[in-house]
Write a protein that holds these residues in place. Structure first.
Motif, mmCIF file in Angstrom:
data_model
loop_
_atom_site.group_PDB
_atom_site.id
_atom_site.type_symbol
_atom_site.label_atom_id
_atom_site.label_comp_id
_atom_site.label_asym_id
_atom_site.label_seq_id
_atom_site.Cartn_x
_atom_site.Cartn_y
_atom_site.Cartn_z
ATOM 1 N N TRP A 112 54.713 42.198 37.025
ATOM 2 C CA TRP A 112 53.655 42.223 38.029
ATOM 3 C C TRP A 112 52.316 42.099 37.313
ATOM 4 O O TRP A 112 52.181 42.497 36.152
ATOM 5 C CB TRP A 112 53.672 43.535 38.819
ATOM 6 N N SER A 113 51.333 41.540 38.001
ATOM 7 C CA SER A 113 50.026 41.379 37.372
ATOM 8 C C SER A 113 48.927 41.632 38.399
ATOM 9 O O SER A 113 49.143 41.499 39.608
ATOM 10 C CB SER A 113 49.883 39.978 36.779
ATOM 11 N N TYR A 114 47.749 41.997 37.894
ATOM 12 C CA TYR A 114 46.623 42.273 38.795
ATOM 13 C C TYR A 114 45.334 41.714 38.207
ATOM 14 O O TYR A 114 45.237 41.372 37.027
ATOM 15 C CB TYR A 114 46.478 43.779 39.045
ATOM 16 N N LEU A 115 44.325 41.639 39.066
ATOM 17 C CA LEU A 115 42.980 41.243 38.677
ATOM 18 C C LEU A 115 42.004 42.166 39.384
ATOM 19 O O LEU A 115 42.070 42.331 40.606
ATOM 20 C CB LEU A 115 42.701 39.791 39.081
ATOM 21 N N SER A 116 41.104 42.789 38.615
ATOM 22 C CA SER A 116 40.094 43.661 39.211
ATOM 23 C C SER A 116 38.758 42.933 39.261
ATOM 24 O O SER A 116 38.198 42.564 38.230
ATOM 25 C CB SER A 116 39.947 44.954 38.403
ATOM 26 N N LYS A 117 38.247 42.735 40.480
ATOM 27 C CA LYS A 117 36.960 42.059 40.680
ATOM 28 C C LYS A 117 35.949 43.012 41.309
ATOM 29 O O LYS A 117 35.003 42.583 41.978
ATOM 30 C CB LYS A 117 37.152 40.818 41.559
ATOM 31 N N ARG A 118 36.158 44.290 41.067
ATOM 32 C CA ARG A 118 35.232 45.275 41.608
ATOM 33 C C ARG A 118 33.981 45.385 40.732
ATOM 34 O O ARG A 118 33.983 44.982 39.582
ATOM 35 C CB ARG A 118 35.926 46.628 41.737
ATOM 36 N N PHE A 119 32.922 45.956 41.321
ATOM 37 C CA PHE A 119 31.619 46.111 40.654
ATOM 38 C C PHE A 119 31.018 44.759 40.290
ATOM 39 O O PHE A 119 30.265 44.638 39.334
ATOM 40 C CB PHE A 119 31.741 46.999 39.408
ATOM 41 N N SER A 163 55.090 30.896 41.735
ATOM 42 C CA SER A 163 54.192 31.603 42.645
ATOM 43 C C SER A 163 53.493 32.716 41.864
ATOM 44 O O SER A 163 53.809 33.890 42.014
ATOM 45 C CB SER A 163 54.977 32.185 43.830
ATOM 46 N N PRO A 164 52.531 32.349 41.002
ATOM 47 C CA PRO A 164 51.875 33.334 40.136
ATOM 48 C C PRO A 164 50.829 34.133 40.909
ATOM 49 O O PRO A 164 49.656 33.766 40.968
ATOM 50 C CB PRO A 164 51.234 32.459 39.056
ATOM 51 N N LEU A 165 51.269 35.237 41.482
ATOM 52 C CA LEU A 165 50.402 36.011 42.363
ATOM 53 C C LEU A 165 49.872 37.259 41.677
ATOM 54 O O LEU A 165 50.571 37.901 40.885
ATOM 55 C CB LEU A 165 51.162 36.390 43.628
ATOM 56 N N LEU A 166 48.633 37.587 42.014
ATOM 57 C CA LEU A 166 47.953 38.745 41.452
ATOM 58 C C LEU A 166 47.565 39.711 42.556
ATOM 59 O O LEU A 166 46.989 39.299 43.571
ATOM 60 C CB LEU A 166 46.672 38.309 40.734
ATOM 61 N N LEU A 167 47.859 40.988 42.374
ATOM 62 C CA LEU A 167 47.250 41.998 43.220
ATOM 63 C C LEU A 167 45.783 42.067 42.803
ATOM 64 O O LEU A 167 45.481 42.260 41.627
ATOM 65 C CB LEU A 167 47.924 43.357 43.022
ATOM 66 N N THR A 168 44.882 41.883 43.736
ATOM 67 C CA THR A 168 43.475 41.728 43.400
ATOM 68 C C THR A 168 42.644 42.813 44.079
ATOM 69 O O THR A 168 42.741 43.013 45.290
ATOM 70 C CB THR A 168 42.977 40.333 43.813
ATOM 71 N N PHE A 169 41.859 43.503 43.273
ATOM 72 C CA PHE A 169 40.999 44.578 43.760
ATOM 73 C C PHE A 169 39.594 44.040 43.947
ATOM 74 O O PHE A 169 39.008 43.457 43.036
ATOM 75 C CB PHE A 169 41.002 45.745 42.769
ATOM 76 N N LEU A 170 39.050 44.243 45.149
ATOM 77 C CA LEU A 170 37.757 43.675 45.522
ATOM 78 C C LEU A 170 36.812 44.760 46.010
ATOM 79 O O LEU A 170 37.235 45.843 46.440
ATOM 80 C CB LEU A 170 37.937 42.639 46.634
ATOM 81 N N PRO A 181 39.682 45.875 50.311
ATOM 82 C CA PRO A 181 39.639 46.276 48.905
ATOM 83 C C PRO A 181 40.812 45.807 48.065
ATOM 84 O O PRO A 181 40.692 45.721 46.845
ATOM 85 C CB PRO A 181 39.601 47.800 48.976
ATOM 86 N N VAL A 182 41.944 45.522 48.689
ATOM 87 C CA VAL A 182 43.116 45.074 47.941
ATOM 88 C C VAL A 182 43.728 43.889 48.661
ATOM 89 O O VAL A 182 43.999 43.947 49.865
ATOM 90 C CB VAL A 182 44.177 46.198 47.806
ATOM 91 N N THR A 183 43.929 42.805 47.940
ATOM 92 C CA THR A 183 44.545 41.614 48.515
ATOM 93 C C THR A 183 45.412 40.951 47.455
ATOM 94 O O THR A 183 45.599 41.483 46.367
ATOM 95 C CB THR A 183 43.468 40.654 49.055
ATOM 96 N N VAL A 184 45.934 39.788 47.762
ATOM 97 C CA VAL A 184 46.766 39.032 46.816
ATOM 98 C C VAL A 184 46.152 37.653 46.642
ATOM 99 O O VAL A 184 45.811 36.980 47.621
ATOM 100 C CB VAL A 184 48.222 38.920 47.314
ATOM 101 N N THR A 185 45.977 37.242 45.385
ATOM 102 C CA THR A 185 45.414 35.926 45.077
ATOM 103 C C THR A 185 46.303 35.221 44.059
ATOM 104 O O THR A 185 47.223 35.821 43.494
ATOM 105 C CB THR A 185 43.982 36.048 44.518
ATOM 106 N N ARG A 186 46.022 33.954 43.802
ATOM 107 C CA ARG A 186 46.814 33.172 42.851
ATOM 108 C C ARG A 186 46.188 33.208 41.447
ATOM 109 O O ARG A 186 44.964 33.169 41.296
ATOM 110 C CB ARG A 186 46.934 31.716 43.311
ATOM 111 N N ASP A 187 47.048 33.253 40.454
ATOM 112 C CA ASP A 187 46.620 33.259 39.060
ATOM 113 C C ASP A 187 46.569 31.815 38.559
ATOM 114 O O ASP A 187 47.368 31.397 37.715
ATOM 115 C CB ASP A 187 47.607 34.088 38.225
#
Length: 554
Positions: free
Chosen positions: A460-467, A517-524, A529-535
């Motif tokens: 599993w992978s994630y991306l944090s785009k907060r702040f 389907s390279p999907l990332l749990l993404t924090f916004l 605040p939490v969605t899924v985007t493509r890597d």
């Protein structure tokens, strides 16, 4: 990796400190006698912890013999059997920290940049530092067989301390979720004491001592965690920054044989990175030898073992730190030693020499911004090219470097912090350098690991785009600590430690990563605040960086 933190994260970090640190000689206030204290039996000794309402804490337990005196710059040695009762009420010493001063230009240009290292360790440092802290649910006992989370701190392999992090936050949340875990925070040797590198070090077989310390702590957990109520077969290793890179190295250490020491890995801003041979650190070894008066010794490594600690520390403090111009091209870092790390980590990944365990790995969107702050004097394309060649790809051809400059153009709109247009350009090249730094050390290695392994082991992978609105920093390196210690990512961690799957009953579903389907749990920031985007961002640029890195490990 460093701990350069804006004011916001410094405030957050203050909340992460263990507020229960006790002054020397003061027993826990809640304990009127040893009868009231939680205990564990280790070998022939009773160890007294203390109760913090919902949890019991055991602090500063030595897991190896002191790596000082003749044991300096040697592999960690298991501690002797415990034979004397002791109170585990106080943090053990932090490992020696490398002093580092922030560059004056960025400090003036970017409010909030601290003037020295910002690890904020709560415990004083000393060579006798191989200790760990354990936090367990108050009702845990032998036979509870609870999952175990081992935390490996970051700090650019030059600073950091287990005493800076409050394991109670993790365990309390796990109890609230009905999925209790045990937390273990470990100290390991840093800087020249933990990552000395040279032909002499390679010949002696004493490379990557900081990683070896971590491995020894893992072995200690296997032997003793049952006494605290933990299950040695249910260990997750977890780290951020240098700690995450460490997790990545443990995945490929011993050609992928994890010795049964862990069953899962969680990496925040760090993956197996393309470091070269341990002899590449020769210049820094030679510097230490010269600074400590060991140049004329017939055995310079043995001489370094005998140098008074104050003189050794003074020398390492003069070596390049994370605030130095070379930034992420760290003087002291894990390297290929030929024994524990047998090849370039990414080549080991390519060859399938990876521990086949479930993994989570993620990054912040603007990993490179804080690392570009020491490069303000780079103002032209030619200077940027020369910088990349000198510190990252010295064996790369001129045409390779020209192509890299094409993929990472001098265009504020394409640079990091991303998606901020012309904003954040502290210098003519700052956003460009930040983009390169973030991809070469974080984003590209993460994506490469997932592309190689997600079809073979659950990932599993994630991306944090907060702040994102933080001026000049954007979603800076380390900002995802908020998510993992006090936010949504913590719940995913607890689920993962219990079930080898981060998904739970109340969280936004986190899809597995795979190549089609390279999907990332993404924090916004904002209402979603939490969605899924493509890597799939900067695909060509990262593919190229990986190719160059494999041909020219740095």
């Amino acid at each position: 990796m460093p701990r350069i933190l804006p004011n916001l994260l410094l405030v957050i970090a203050a909340h992460l400190q263990l507020s229960q640190a006790l002054p020397a000689g003061t027993p826990p206030a809640a304990a009127s006698s040893t009868v009231d204290l939680p205990t564990v039996r280790l070998d022939n000794a009773t160890v007294y912890g203390w109760n913090a309402v919902t949890v019991n804490e055991f602090l500063g337990i030595p897991y190896a013999l002191p790596p000082s005196g003749d044991r300096r710059l040697r592999l960690p040695q298991p501690n002797d059997p415990y034979t004397t009762d002791f109170a585990a009420w106080y943090f053990g010493a932090s490992c020696p920290q490398q002093d580092s001063t922030a560059p004056s230009a960025p400090a003036a240009a970017v409010p909030g940049l601290p003037s020295s290292n910002a690890t904020g360790q709560a415990a004083a440092d000393d060579e006798d530092c191989l200790n760990l802290n354990i936090v367990v649910p108050a009702d845990a006992k032998p036979g509870s067989n609870l999952p175990v989370v081992i935390w490996i701190y970051g700090g650019s392999f030059q600073s950091g301390s287990a005493s800076f992090y409050d394991g109670k936050l993790i365990v309390d949340r796990s109890i609230q979720m009905g999925e209790p875990v045990i937390y273990v925070g470990i100290n390991y040797r840093l800087s020249a004491l933990g990552f000395l590198a040279s032909k002499e070090v390679k010949a002696a077989g004493v490379g990557n001592l900081g990683l070896q310390d971590q491995r020894q702590a893992f072995r200690w957990v296997q032997k003793y965690i049952g006494a605290f109520g933990g299950d040695p077969k249910k260990v997750t290793i977890w780290g951020e920054s240098a700690g995450a890179v460490s997790v990545g190295f443990h995945l490929v250490a011993n050609n992928g044989n994890n010795e049964g020491l862990f069953r899962a890995g969680f990496m925040q801003s760090g993956s197996p990175v393309p470091v070269g041979d341990i002899t590449n650190g020769q210049q820094y070894y030679d510097f230490m030898v010269a600074q400590t008066g060991c140049s004329s010794a017939s055995d310079t490594l043995e001489c370094l073992r005998g140098v008074p600690y104050a003189a050794f520390k003074a020398a390492l403090d003069q070596s390049p730190g994370i605030y130095a111009y070379q930034s992420l091209s760290l003087a002291w870092r894990p390297r290929v030693d030929g024994i524990f790390i047998t090849d370039v980590p990414q080549k080991l990944v390519q060859a399938g020499k990876v521990a086949n365990v479930p993994i989570i790995t993620g990054d912040c969107d603007d990993e490179g911004t804080v690392f570009a702050l020491s490069t303000f004097n780079i103002t032209t394309d030619a200077q940027f090219k020369a910088y990349v060649k000198q510190y990252f790809f010295p064996t790369a051809s001129s045409s390779d470097l020209d192509r890299l400059l094409w993929y990472y153009p001098n265009d504020l709109r394409a640079g990091s912090p991303y998606d901020t247009g012309f904003l954040g350009g502290l210098t003519q090249q700052y956003k460009r350098i930040a983009s390169f730094m973030g991809d070469v050390a974080f984003q590209a290695p993460r994506r490469f690991l997932l592309q190689q392994r997600s079809q073979k082991q659950n990932s599993w992978s994630y991306l944090s785009k907060r702040f994102k609105s933080t001026p000049a920093y954007g979603s800076w390196h380390g900002s995802d600590l908020v998510n993992s210690w006090a936010g949504e990512l913590l719940d995913y961690l607890v689920n993962f430690a219990n079930n080898l799957d981060p998904n739970g009953k109340t969280q936004v579903p986190w899809p597995k990563y795979n190549n089609w389907s390279p999907l990332l749990l993404t924090f916004l920031d904002g209402p979603l605040p939490v969605t899924v985007t493509r890597d799939d961002y900067r695909d060509d640029a990262m593919d190229y960086l990986t190719d160059v890195s494999l041909r020219n490990p740095w």
